[in-house]
Design an enzyme around this catalytic site. Sequence first.
Site, short mmCIF file in Angstrom:
data_model
loop_
_atom_site.label_atom_id
_atom_site.label_comp_id
_atom_site.label_asym_id
_atom_site.label_seq_id
_atom_site.Cartn_x
_atom_site.Cartn_y
_atom_site.Cartn_z
N THR A 62 10.60 -51.23 76.26
CA THR A 62 9.36 -50.73 76.83
C THR A 62 8.21 -50.84 75.83
O THR A 62 8.34 -51.47 74.79
CB THR A 62 9.59 -49.25 77.26
N SER A 119 24.28 -47.81 70.12
CA SER A 119 25.15 -48.02 71.28
C SER A 119 26.59 -47.70 70.92
O SER A 119 26.97 -47.65 69.75
CB SER A 119 25.06 -49.48 71.74
N1 SAH Z 1 21.48 -52.03 69.04
C1 SAH Z 1 20.80 -50.81 68.67
C2 SAH Z 1 20.26 -50.18 69.93
C3 SAH Z 1 19.21 -49.16 69.67
S1 SAH Z 1 18.57 -48.40 71.16
C4 SAH Z 1 21.80 -49.90 67.99
O1 SAH Z 1 22.94 -49.87 68.42
O2 SAH Z 1 21.44 -49.19 67.05
C5 SAH Z 1 17.39 -49.59 71.71
C6 SAH Z 1 16.34 -49.95 70.72
O3 SAH Z 1 15.39 -50.78 71.37
C7 SAH Z 1 15.57 -48.77 70.14
O4 SAH Z 1 15.72 -48.82 68.75
C8 SAH Z 1 14.13 -49.03 70.57
O5 SAH Z 1 13.19 -48.62 69.58
C9 SAH Z 1 14.14 -50.54 70.78
N2 SAH Z 1 13.09 -51.06 71.65
C10 SAH Z 1 12.70 -50.60 72.87
N3 SAH Z 1 11.67 -51.35 73.35
C11 SAH Z 1 11.40 -52.30 72.40
C12 SAH Z 1 10.44 -53.35 72.30
N4 SAH Z 1 9.53 -53.57 73.26
N5 SAH Z 1 10.46 -54.12 71.20
C13 SAH Z 1 11.37 -53.89 70.19
N6 SAH Z 1 12.29 -52.90 70.22
C14 SAH Z 1 12.31 -52.11 71.32
#
Ligand code: SAH
Length: 247
Positions: free
Chosen positions: A237, A62
């Site tokens: 998801t 992010s």
């Molecule tokens: N805070 C992180 C955001 C990464 S993007 C950063 O800044 O690096 C969002 C993340 O959510 C992705 O890594 C994706 O793999 C994760 N994600 C999506 N659905 C998920 C779920 N059901 N359980 C765990 N992680 C999930």
Amino acid sequence: MAWLSSGRTNAELVDRMASNGLITSTKVAAAMKLVDRKHYVPALGAAYDDSPQRIGFNATISAPHMHAHACENLLAFIEAADAGGGAILDVGSGSGYLTAVLHRLAPRATVIGIDHISGLTDLSRANLAKDGVALGGEEGIDIVLGDGRAGWPPNGTLRTHGGGETATTDAAAPYTAIHVGAAAPTIPEPLVAQLASPGRMFIPVGEGQQDIWQVDKDAHGAVTRKKLFGVMYVPLTDRDAQWKEQG
Ligand code: SAH
């Protein structure tokens, strides 16, 4: 506004966000200065841009100002977790960047980052190692593999892990603070259940139009939900809907 805050160094990025009003807490600024974003992005040239960046597996790190907003919104609860040896959950930990900032803000708490893609839990562990952050129950920070919609441990039931790829940590629900880094269609009830009393969750919600919601549980267990502002996150998801893992 966001792009104006980009810097040539991590410290300059944080200072510019502060002078542009995107960080108001000196504690959050100090913690973000301790976590050099270069360890968490694939393209070093963009490390200090105040923008989201792709990290593979259809995920992004992010933008720094969103990380700052999340920390500031949760700060009182992060501090309570630190003071009381409580726990903090970072759902969708992706690059591991925010998990590291939460650990810097609350070194005496247990901070757990959870992601459902093993390539990302591997990546974040490697990123944290580059940043000099040791992982494991005794370190107060760990990264686990699992579906974050069920929280950690899944369904809030404490259980012992046999090691392997999943986890070394047997923590930790309930959580004084929960950050969710991906947008859920609706607020997952297991996460509300795993909030401590008192506790707060910061979570993007919605498909198409997404908003940050603040979910508070008071000392008596009463839950209130408040919509804060519009955002754009990758979806929270099913693993296969996001990325097909090999083998
Ligand atoms: N805070 C992180 C955001 C990464 S993007 C950063 O800044 O690096 C969002 C993340 O959510 C992705 O890594 C994706 O793999 C994760 N994600 C999506 N659905 C998920 C779920 N059901 N359980 C765990 N992680 C999930």
